[in-house]
Design an enzyme around this catalytic site. Sequence first.
Site, PDB file in Angstrom:
ATOM      1  N   HIS A   1      -7.474 -10.010  -1.257  1.00  0.00           N
ATOM      2  CA  HIS A   1      -7.500  -9.587  -2.650  1.00  0.00           C
ATOM      3  C   HIS A   1      -8.184  -8.221  -2.787  1.00  0.00           C
ATOM      4  O   HIS A   1      -9.284  -8.026  -2.278  1.00  0.00           O
ATOM      5  CB  HIS A   1      -8.231 -10.644  -3.479  1.00  0.00           C
ATOM      6  CG  HIS A   1      -7.989 -10.541  -4.936  1.00  0.00           C
ATOM      7  ND1 HIS A   1      -8.837 -11.074  -5.858  1.00  0.00           N
ATOM      8  CD2 HIS A   1      -6.990  -9.966  -5.657  1.00  0.00           C
ATOM      9  CE1 HIS A   1      -8.383 -10.850  -7.075  1.00  0.00           C
ATOM     10  NE2 HIS A   1      -7.255 -10.173  -6.978  1.00  0.00           N
TER      11      HIS A   1
ATOM     12  N   TYR B   1       3.945  14.632  -4.367  1.00  0.00           N
ATOM     13  CA  TYR B   1       3.161  13.578  -5.033  1.00  0.00           C
ATOM     14  C   TYR B   1       3.824  12.204  -5.004  1.00  0.00           C
ATOM     15  O   TYR B   1       3.404  11.307  -5.740  1.00  0.00           O
ATOM     16  CB  TYR B   1       2.813  13.965  -6.479  1.00  0.00           C
ATOM     17  CG  TYR B   1       2.079  15.270  -6.576  1.00  0.00           C
ATOM     18  CD1 TYR B   1       0.745  15.351  -6.199  1.00  0.00           C
ATOM     19  CD2 TYR B   1       2.716  16.421  -7.015  1.00  0.00           C
ATOM     20  CE1 TYR B   1       0.054  16.561  -6.270  1.00  0.00           C
ATOM     21  CE2 TYR B   1       2.045  17.633  -7.093  1.00  0.00           C
ATOM     22  CZ  TYR B   1       0.714  17.695  -6.718  1.00  0.00           C
ATOM     23  OH  TYR B   1       0.037  18.889  -6.796  1.00  0.00           O
TER      24      TYR B   1
END
EC number: 5.4.99.62
Length: 139
Positions: free
Chosen positions: A20, A128
């Site tokens: 997680h 990007y």
Amino acid sequence: MKRTGLLNSELSYIISKLGHFDALTVCDAGLPIPEGVQRIDLAVSEGIPSFIDVVKAVLMEMELESVELAEEFKDVSSDRHDELISVLEMESAQRGKDIPVDYVRHVNFKLNTKKSVAIVRTGEFTPYANITFKAGVVF
């Protein structure tokens, strides 16, 4: 031999080990990869494999908490950004839950990649075109 899903053994293994909030970055051909972060280099030539294709493959196997993108992606490479957002929206609808998208300045995005378990380099030549997936839990 694996028949379906993610065929790259390194990438499949990394996803299976994520806990997680662990981070996995998929990047264009130019993003610098910090020392000490595992590099999974899938780049063959310009556009092969594409950023979007690798994102889709990762989404097939990874549970998500959220994703992070560079703010500059929206303006400099708006077509690819919009394509990515569309993919994330479709994935969100299939999963029946929102996938939060967090934006940071590109300089901070690069700094944050130091926390990635691994960085997957694609053949993408779009400025990007990078995303960091934050792992969720399946329960």
